[in-house]
Motif scaffolding. Structure first.
Motif, PDB file in Angstrom:
ATOM      1  N   ARG A 132       0.834  -1.208   0.000  1.00  0.00           N
ATOM      2  CA  ARG A 132       0.000   0.000   0.000  1.00  0.00           C
ATOM      3  C   ARG A 132       0.865   1.253   0.000  1.00  0.00           C
ATOM      4  O   ARG A 132       0.571   2.224  -0.707  1.00  0.00           O
ATOM      5  CB  ARG A 132      -0.910   0.007   1.234  1.00  0.00           C
ATOM      6  CG  ARG A 132      -2.054  -0.979   1.148  1.00  0.00           C
ATOM      7  CD  ARG A 132      -2.984  -0.823   2.348  1.00  0.00           C
ATOM      8  NE  ARG A 132      -3.973  -1.870   2.340  1.00  0.00           N
ATOM      9  CZ  ARG A 132      -4.322  -2.589   3.396  1.00  0.00           C
ATOM     10  NH1 ARG A 132      -3.753  -2.365   4.558  1.00  0.00           N
ATOM     11  NH2 ARG A 132      -5.235  -3.525   3.297  1.00  0.00           N
ATOM     12  N   TYR A 133       1.903   1.236   0.818  1.00  0.00           N
ATOM     13  CA  TYR A 133       2.814   2.379   0.873  1.00  0.00           C
ATOM     14  C   TYR A 133       3.452   2.595  -0.497  1.00  0.00           C
ATOM     15  O   TYR A 133       3.506   3.717  -1.010  1.00  0.00           O
ATOM     16  CB  TYR A 133       3.881   2.144   1.944  1.00  0.00           C
ATOM     17  CG  TYR A 133       5.027   3.107   1.874  1.00  0.00           C
ATOM     18  CD1 TYR A 133       4.844   4.456   2.200  1.00  0.00           C
ATOM     19  CD2 TYR A 133       6.290   2.695   1.468  1.00  0.00           C
ATOM     20  CE1 TYR A 133       5.897   5.355   2.120  1.00  0.00           C
ATOM     21  CE2 TYR A 133       7.341   3.580   1.391  1.00  0.00           C
ATOM     22  CZ  TYR A 133       7.141   4.910   1.713  1.00  0.00           C
ATOM     23  OH  TYR A 133       8.188   5.802   1.624  1.00  0.00           O
ATOM     24  N   ARG A 134       3.922   1.522  -1.110  1.00  0.00           N
ATOM     25  CA  ARG A 134       4.571   1.602  -2.424  1.00  0.00           C
ATOM     26  C   ARG A 134       3.607   2.166  -3.467  1.00  0.00           C
ATOM     27  O   ARG A 134       3.988   2.995  -4.296  1.00  0.00           O
ATOM     28  CB  ARG A 134       5.062   0.213  -2.841  1.00  0.00           C
ATOM     29  CG  ARG A 134       5.650   0.140  -4.261  1.00  0.00           C
ATOM     30  CD  ARG A 134       6.980   0.838  -4.311  1.00  0.00           C
ATOM     31  NE  ARG A 134       7.632   0.738  -5.587  1.00  0.00           N
ATOM     32  CZ  ARG A 134       7.365   1.487  -6.651  1.00  0.00           C
ATOM     33  NH1 ARG A 134       6.396   2.381  -6.599  1.00  0.00           N
ATOM     34  NH2 ARG A 134       8.047   1.364  -7.758  1.00  0.00           N
ATOM     35  N   ALA A 135       2.347   1.725  -3.432  1.00  0.00           N
ATOM     36  CA  ALA A 135       1.352   2.201  -4.400  1.00  0.00           C
ATOM     37  C   ALA A 135       1.090   3.698  -4.224  1.00  0.00           C
ATOM     38  O   ALA A 135       0.945   4.429  -5.211  1.00  0.00           O
ATOM     39  CB  ALA A 135       0.053   1.417  -4.246  1.00  0.00           C
ATOM     40  N   GLU A 136       1.053   4.173  -2.984  1.00  0.00           N
ATOM     41  CA  GLU A 136       0.802   5.596  -2.744  1.00  0.00           C
ATOM     42  C   GLU A 136       1.982   6.444  -3.213  1.00  0.00           C
ATOM     43  O   GLU A 136       1.793   7.500  -3.841  1.00  0.00           O
ATOM     44  CB  GLU A 136       0.539   5.840  -1.254  1.00  0.00           C
ATOM     45  CG  GLU A 136       0.244   7.279  -0.894  1.00  0.00           C
ATOM     46  CD  GLU A 136      -0.985   7.866  -1.578  1.00  0.00           C
ATOM     47  OE1 GLU A 136      -1.108   9.115  -1.592  1.00  0.00           O
ATOM     48  OE2 GLU A 136      -1.821   7.104  -2.105  1.00  0.00           O
TER      49      GLU A 136
END
Length: 197
Positions: A132-136
């Motif tokens: 999720r962090y990577r996608a944001e």
């Protein structure tokens, strides 16, 4: 199958939390550049202090017993702060205060990347949270790329003040490095330390 095992070890949690906090603080300080009362020299001076602190936490991480699994993230976090310092140095060198809209937009994106990084790394991440962090961060990097494309188009058609354009180009180039450094942080949190297995 995604693992729920933490990607950041508990024993390094405090150091990474400190590193992520420093990145968030550095991005917030850098964000002052797009304010009307900005003093690029003062921003650079404050970031120089944080870069020295960043050097210290990288040394702590690399000196740890399982350094091989930690160095990528530690170096990536340090790289963000170092590039922010260089960007502020260029803004100071060129007395860049009245920024074009696109640079202001990218600076706001950098601030958001810093806030998101500081929030996300305050606790050990599992694989799903890291994704999720990577996608944001990727979404924010895409927004920055769009702003850079518009910025280059502006410079192609508007070159009245060549000195101002040159200074903003140098700042823009370094801001690209900042965004790429945040992407490297996001990539690094997805890399599992093989010693966990």
């Amino acid at each position: 199958m995604a693992s729920s095992q933490p990607l950041i070890r508990e024993d390094s949690h405090d150091c990474f939390r400190s590193a992520a906090g420093t990145v968030g603080q550095a991005a917030a300080i850098f964000g002052m550049l797009h304010r009307n009362s900005a003093e690029p020299a003062a921003v650079h001076a404050r970031l120089a202090v944080l870069t020295d602190r960043s050097d210290e936490f990288v040394c702590e991480l690399l000196g740890a017993p399982e350094a091989a699994g930690r160095c990528a993230l530690g170096r990536a976090l340090h790289s963000v702060v170092a590039h922010l310092r260089t960007a502020a140095e260029r803004a100071s060198l060129h007395h860049t205060t009245a920024l074009v809209d696109e640079l202001t937009e990218v600076i706001a994106i950098v601030e958001e990347c810093g806030q998101h990084t500081a929030r996300s790394l305050t606790a050990p991440l599992n694989f799903l949270e890291a994704q999720r962090y990577r996608a944001e961060i990727q979404r924010l990097a895409d927004d920055a790329d769009d702003a850079f494309r518009r910025l280059f188009a502006r410079w192609y058609f508007d070159t009245e003040d060549l000195m101002a354009v040159a200074g903003m180009r140098e700042l823009g180039d370094e801001l690209e490095n900042v965004v790429q450094a945040f992407e490297s942080v996001a990539d690094a949190v997805l890399v599992r330390d093989r010693r966990l297995g």
